[in-house]
Design a protein around this motif. Structure first.
Motif, mmCIF file in Angstrom:
data_model
loop_
_atom_site.group_PDB
_atom_site.id
_atom_site.type_symbol
_atom_site.label_atom_id
_atom_site.label_comp_id
_atom_site.label_asym_id
_atom_site.label_seq_id
_atom_site.Cartn_x
_atom_site.Cartn_y
_atom_site.Cartn_z
ATOM 1 N N GLY A 235 0.812 -1.218 0.000
ATOM 2 C CA GLY A 235 0.000 0.000 0.000
ATOM 3 C C GLY A 235 0.840 1.259 0.000
ATOM 4 N N LEU B 193 -4.601 -0.475 2.064
ATOM 5 C CA LEU B 193 -5.544 0.437 1.413
ATOM 6 C C LEU B 193 -5.628 1.778 2.144
ATOM 7 N N ILE C 177 -12.306 -2.552 4.038
ATOM 8 C CA ILE C 177 -12.563 -3.179 2.734
ATOM 9 C C ILE C 177 -13.934 -2.795 2.192
ATOM 10 N N GLY D 34 -8.941 5.735 5.573
ATOM 11 C CA GLY D 34 -8.723 4.992 4.341
ATOM 12 C C GLY D 34 -9.965 4.917 3.487
ATOM 13 N N PHE E 83 -13.945 1.073 1.543
ATOM 14 C CA PHE E 83 -13.202 1.510 0.361
ATOM 15 C C PHE E 83 -13.967 1.166 -0.913
ATOM 16 N N ASN F 84 0.989 4.141 -2.891
ATOM 17 C CA ASN F 84 0.687 5.520 -2.525
ATOM 18 C C ASN F 84 1.778 6.476 -3.016
ATOM 19 N N GLY G 10 -9.463 7.831 1.066
ATOM 20 C CA GLY G 10 -8.627 7.097 0.128
ATOM 21 C C GLY G 10 -9.140 7.120 -1.307
ATOM 22 N N PRO G 11 -10.357 6.611 -1.575
ATOM 23 C CA PRO G 11 -10.891 6.671 -2.937
ATOM 24 C C PRO G 11 -11.042 8.103 -3.435
ATOM 25 N N ALA H 297 -5.425 -5.641 3.888
ATOM 26 C CA ALA H 297 -6.191 -4.438 3.535
ATOM 27 C C ALA H 297 -5.725 -3.199 4.278
ATOM 28 N N SER I 64 -15.742 3.933 -3.443
ATOM 29 C CA SER I 64 -15.340 4.021 -4.853
ATOM 30 C C SER I 64 -16.548 3.939 -5.776
#
Length: 494
Positions: A85, A246, A456, A409, A459, A89, A413-414, A243, A463
């Motif tokens: 991850g 992520l 999980i 995250g 995320f 990144n 994150g997304p 995960a 998305s």
């Protein structure tokens, strides 16, 4: 607790050095940009080590070795996920975010960047993202305070309540005074201390148990399942550990380092330095916990503190195996890990309160000097709240960190990934993604469905929400597309 104690003297010297760095940084802090992002002046070496140190909190020297000590190599999946991850990144986000934040209002914070990137005149995106930062980071800060308190408690015999304040005081001091530059400069020192401790300690443990072959044989005898990567795991369990990687795409304290680098051209070198440092530290931390199985099997009379709390395995080994002066240096590495992460988190919370709430809503015409001092006041306020949240001595570092890590995250994150990779993303997509990610983490955490780590589903659903709401709502304006393409070209040319 004696003031002739070598470990105490080492701690005091170390803390004094960090505070001195804070005062040196104070002299270079003239405006809010300096206080929040160091004037975007970090070179590749400082960027790499600062990003690494701000990432690897007390969990690196307490939570991870403790997990390996209890369960063996089956806990190493988390390190594998983190390494993958972190590299992704650095590769996909670091350079792009540096360029995009500059092209979108020279944004100093993530909420500021989101607001400019998606032309959110309603300020809803700024407010909600600021609130996500404050909620999850206050929890994250509390985990750092717990780790620091446990260190002072076990090392100096303090009460937990006294240790809470002692552990946090120095971090508050240099963050309050020096801002981002103090945090980044101290992070570099702290990262160096951490890697030194995590290379030296497992070697000393191995030598104390007779070398590599006797050590592995002792572990085999104590617990043959310790070598089994799949012991007590399932597909869902392994996926949950992996995960953790992520989470990197949405951690504001790590992303701030990317935003502060002096040039996008510095990113590749920083990535190489950062990944070498990270892999060495993770392998060292796992080795401490794993080799500790052999050491305490051979010395059961010394094992009681570790049996009571496995997260103390590094602390106990350092105290047992080394001269008190060396042990003081090694134990300072835990303090370094705690201080480096806590200081970054305090600063990000302060930045959100100052740049994303105070300035736009209360004092749009505030002077730079006023904003810097408001930022300092916010550092102190958030720290006090984190200390109050950490008053329960039964808190576990890993549990607190996992919740906050998943929250960022999934919520950010997304959002960050799509914002730098897809010009078709819109404000509605950003809002939907952030809300769906944050709510999913909170709800999933409460019910624990399938035993799956909440990052999980958070995320994935975030998305999906970004794509769906970006496609069905109003399209990006021409200005948004032009800014995106200009930033994308600059990154491609670097």
């Amino acid at each position: 607790m004696s003031f002739s104690n070598p470990t105490l003297i080492t701690f005091v010297i170390y803390i004094a050095a960090m505070v001195l760095i804070g005062f040196l940084a104070y002299r270079s802090t003239e405006n809010l940009s300096d206080y929040i992002l160091g004037g975007r002046s970090l070179g590749s070496f400082v960027t790499a080590l600062s990003a690494g140190a701000s990432d690897m909190s007390g969990w690196l020297l307490m939570g991870l070795p403790g997990a390996l000590f209890v369960s063996g190599l089956s806990e190493s999946w988390i390190a594998t996920g983190l390494i993958i991850g972190a590299w992704l990144n650095w590769y996909f986000v670091a350079g792009r975010l540096r360029v995009h934040t500059e092209h979108n209002g020279n944004a100093l914070t993530l909420p500021d960047y989101f607001s400019h990137r998606f032309e959110d005149n309603s300020r809803v995106l700024r407010v909600l993202s600021g609130l996500v930062i404050l909620v999850f980071f206050t929890i994250y800060c509390a985990s750092g305070v717990v780790a620091g308190a446990r260190l002072f408690e076990s090392t100096f015999g303090m009460s937990y309540e006294t240790a809470l304040w002692a552990g946090a005081a120095a971090t508050i001091a240099y963050t309050f005074v020096g801002g981002f530059l103090a945090v980044s400069w101290t992070d570099t020192v702290q990262a160096s201390l951490m890697i030194f401790a995590l290379i030296l300690t497992p070697i000393a443990v191995m030598l104390a148990t007779g070398g590599i072959d006797p050590t592995l044989a002792a572990i085999e005898m104590k617990n043959s399942e310790a070598f089994n990567l799949f012991k007590g795991t399932s597909a869902i369990g392994i996926a949950s550990l992996m995960a953790w990687g992520l989470g990197y795409f949405g951690q504001p304290h790590i992303l701030a380092r990317f935003m502060a680098v002096d040039s996008v051209k510095s990113i590749p070198n920083a990535r190489r330095i950062g990944m070498i440092w990270m892999i060495a530290c993770l392998v060292g931390a796992m080795a401490v916990g794993f080799f500790g199985i052999a050491y305490f099997a051979a010395h059961p009379e010394q094992a009681q503190p570790v049996i009571q709390n496995p997260e103390r395995v590094f602390i106990e080994l350092a105290k047992i195996l080394f001269n008190p002066w060396v042990a003081g240096v090694l134990l300072s590495a835990i303090l370094a890990a705690v201080m480096s992460t806590l200081s970054c988190q305090l600063l990000v919370c302060s930045s959100a309160l100052t740049e994303d709430f105070y300035k736009p809503f209360f004092r749009p015409n505030a002077s730079e000097k006023e904003l810097v001092w408001v930022g300092r006041a916010m550092v102190f306020a958030v720290a006090v709240i984190a200390i109050l949240l950490a008053t329960n001595p039964n808190n576990r570092v890993l549990g607190l960190v996992s919740y906050a890590w998943a929250g960022f995250g999934a919520a950010f994150g997304p959002l960050v990934l799509f914002s730098v990779l897809w010009k078709g993303m819109t404000r509605n997509g950003a809002l939907a993604g952030m809300l769906v990610g944050a709510v999913t983490v909170i709800v999933w955490k409460q019910f624990g469905w399938l035993g799956l780590y909440e990052i999980i589903p958070g995320f994935i659903l975030s998305s999906i929400a970004i794509v769906v709401f970006s496609l069905i709502g109003p399209k990006p304006t021409k200005r948004m597309v032009v800014r995106f393409e200009r930033a994308d070209r600059e990154h491609a040319a670097s």
